[in-house]
Enzyme design. Structure first.
Site, PDB file in Angstrom:
ATOM      1  CB  SER A  97      61.405  10.672  23.997  1.00 50.43           C
ATOM      2  OG  SER A  97      62.288   9.625  24.287  1.00 50.43           O
ATOM      3  CE  LYS A 124      65.953  11.213  23.191  1.00 47.87           C
ATOM      4  NZ  LYS A 124      64.567  11.643  23.394  1.00 47.87           N
TER       5      LYS A 124
END
Length: 573
Positions: free
Chosen positions: A471, A514
């Protein structure tokens, strides 16, 4: 006992009678019969099948955690409907909930609350570090010192056949030559099979279908796939700053105040100071460290109050301390300096002559906790071209990662140096990022000679911490594009997404964690893959309202939104 178990017990009793007391096996048979009797075969706790009352208990014990509260309420509502309508209980309808999330988010403590809300007994089984399959299933009776497994012992300790059993830290179960305990849990945690669980020691069928199993884990990656498939996963993604404030006021502060011997009217703290402690002294998904810091502040306060009461120091009041204030231990001020003006009032007024509570101020917090530990450093870090802010998920929750890139002359050899203890997947992301930037230099406004005789170095700070995963792909592309184009990355932007050689941005996991980390770090814009747009619904409303989200499909869209505009240069979209 059920009929088959009763027959087995009588059979063993007959063997004992024929054998007599003198043989060595007689003690083994007696121990076996003792365990058969110890299992509460016919005992059940009277369940409280009131969904409203159960929800009230859960709300009183825990702030947030709506998903797990909803699931427990639904489970009780279904049980209540079946009972009210005379529908026989289905042995395959047991609840097996797995709570997966960072440490300190309340996974273990909610098990006890669920037991209290449902009127069941509660047993906790810690599986961290368990490597022997016999811990779950027991040993065969042929071994000296054989015992039943932990599940039989849990039922014996609970005294009922329908307790709440918490399987704590199920992701930390190990495997070696003694077997794989997680494989032994496959039958236990399968509602279609656990009505006929067979322990190796007892060697009779045991009905576990009425047990409410709860499992906890920090990460799902280390749980074997077949076991995870049998679990109903509920994810704990951490708390927002406002949720932490509510938890601190309603739960942590009162608990630490009581543990430190203080009364409610003796000490006060403002919401603003609690927010300061949350933002400047903790950076976590849960609240465990926050409670620790509050305990430190209250211990200092308790020490000053106790010292004043026994006459070992001056009386104290809530006034703000002056620079020349004396040390917290109540010692005298240095010669030539006036006595400190900050003082803490004893709650009963014996020493200070007043009953005003101690009001914790910022100086008391700094005195107890030291200097500020966490800073909003995104603006300073990204001011230089070549640094981009990425978002990551660790076992401890979401985190903000800075990716740094620089170029060096290397005498004709092009190449890529990677540092920061990166895993294989992350190294490949960096290779893909450099290849993409090289292949699309003209579109990105990069000089075609920028790559000649140059070697590139990509570093992810916090080198002592291993990092892996795809990611960070868009972050690495952005860092390299920023370096080569001379355009800094906007300091308010955090980003996440996997990147392909064609410049597509692929979806990632852990978006909620996140985003919460980005919010805690002071970022206001988050770039995310378009296919993760639906995950934004999971993010708390107050966080969504304070942030701007940019779903993207291509790397070009990422760079358009992340990089500062080039001065006097028209950017080609």
């Amino acid at each position: 006992m059920p009929e088959p178990v009763h027959e087995q017990a009588l059979k063993e009793l007959g063997r004992l009678e024929r054998m007599g007391e003198q043989t060595g096996e007689s003690s083994m048979i007696r121990t076996y019969l003792d365990w058969l009797i110890a299992v509460p075969w016919s005992k059940r706790s009277d369940e409280h099948l009131d969904p409203v009352a159960a929800r009230a208990v859960l709300d009183a014990d825990h702030a947030g955690l709506e998903d797990v509260k909803d699931r427990v309420t639904e489970y009780l509502a279904v049980r209540k409907l079946r009972e009210d309508r005379g529908i026989e209980a289905d042995p395959k309808s047991g609840a097996i909930l797995t709570l997966i999330g960072p440490p300190g988010t309340g996974k273990t403590s909610i098990g006890e609350s669920i037991a209290r809300a449902t009127g069941r007994e509660f047993v906790r089984m810690s599986l961290g570090g368990v490597r022997d399959e016999a811990e779950i299933r027991g040993h065969r009776r042929t071994y000296i010192g054989a015992l039943p497994g932990r599940l039989v012992r849990a039922l014996r300790d609970a005294g009922t056949m329908n307790p709440v059993i918490l399987l704590d830290e199920v992701d930390k179960v190990g495997a070696d030559w003694r077997g794989d305990p997680s494989a032994a849990l496959l039958e236990v945690l399968d509602p279609a099979q656990n009505h006929s669980f067979r322990d190796h020691y007892l060697d009779v069928e045991l009905d576990l279908s009425q047990v409410m199993f709860l499992a906890t884990a920090n990460v799902a990656d280390t749980i074997p796939g077949p076991l995870l498939d049998r679990m109903e996963v509920i994810r704990f993604d951490g708390y927002t700053s406002e949720e932490k404030l509510a938890i601190a006021k309603g739960y942590l502060w009162p608990r630490q105040r009581d543990r430190n011997g203080l009364r409610e009217d003796e000490v006060e703290i403002s919401d603003d100071l609690l927010r300061t402690i949350i933002s400047e002294y903790t950076r976590e998904a849960g609240v465990r460290n926050l409670e620790r810091e509050l305990g430190t502040v209250l211990r200092k306060t308790a020490t000053k109050i106790a010292s004043a009461q026994v006459g070992q120091g001056p009386a104290v009041s809530a006034a703000a301390p002056q620079p020349e204030a004396q040390a917290a231990d109540g010692g005298s001020a240095p010669a030539g300096q006036p006595e400190a003006t900050v003082q803490f009032a004893a709650a009963d007024g014996d020493s200070a002559g007043t009953s005003d509570p101690v009001v914790i101020d910022i100086d008391a917090v700094r005195d107890a906790l030291g200097r500020q530990r966490f800073f909003q450093e995104s603006a300073a870090r990204t001011a230089t071209p070549g640094v981009a802010t990425g978002l990551a998920v660790t076992g401890a929750g979401g985190d903000v990662l800075f990716v740094e890139a620089t170029g060096m002359k290397n005498g004709g050899k092009g190449g890529l140096v990677l540092t920061g203890q990166l895993g294989d997947v992350m190294k490949e992301s960096a290779q893909i990022a450099l290849s993409y930037v090289r292949g699309h230099a003209e579109e990105l406004g990069i000089d075609e000679h920028a790559f000649e005789n140059k070697e590139f170095h990509v570093h992810v700070p916090a080198g002592a911490i291993p990092k892996d995963g795809p990611s960070a792909g868009v972050t690495m592309v952005t860092a390299l594009a920023s370096l080569l184009s001379g355009r800094p990355v906007k300091h308010t932007v955090g980003m996440t997404g996997e990147v392909t050689l064609q410049g597509r941005v692929l979806p990632i996991g852990g978006l909620k964690q996140k985003v919460l980390a980005a919010h805690a770090a002071g970022l206001t814009d988050v770039i995310l893959p378009e296919r993760n747009r639906g995950d934004l619904d999971e993010i708390p409303k107050d966080v969504r309202e304070q942030m701007t989200f940019h779903p993207v499909m291509t790397v070009q869209e990422v760079l358009d939104r992340a990089l500062e505009p080039a001065p006097n240069v028209a950017h080609v979209a």
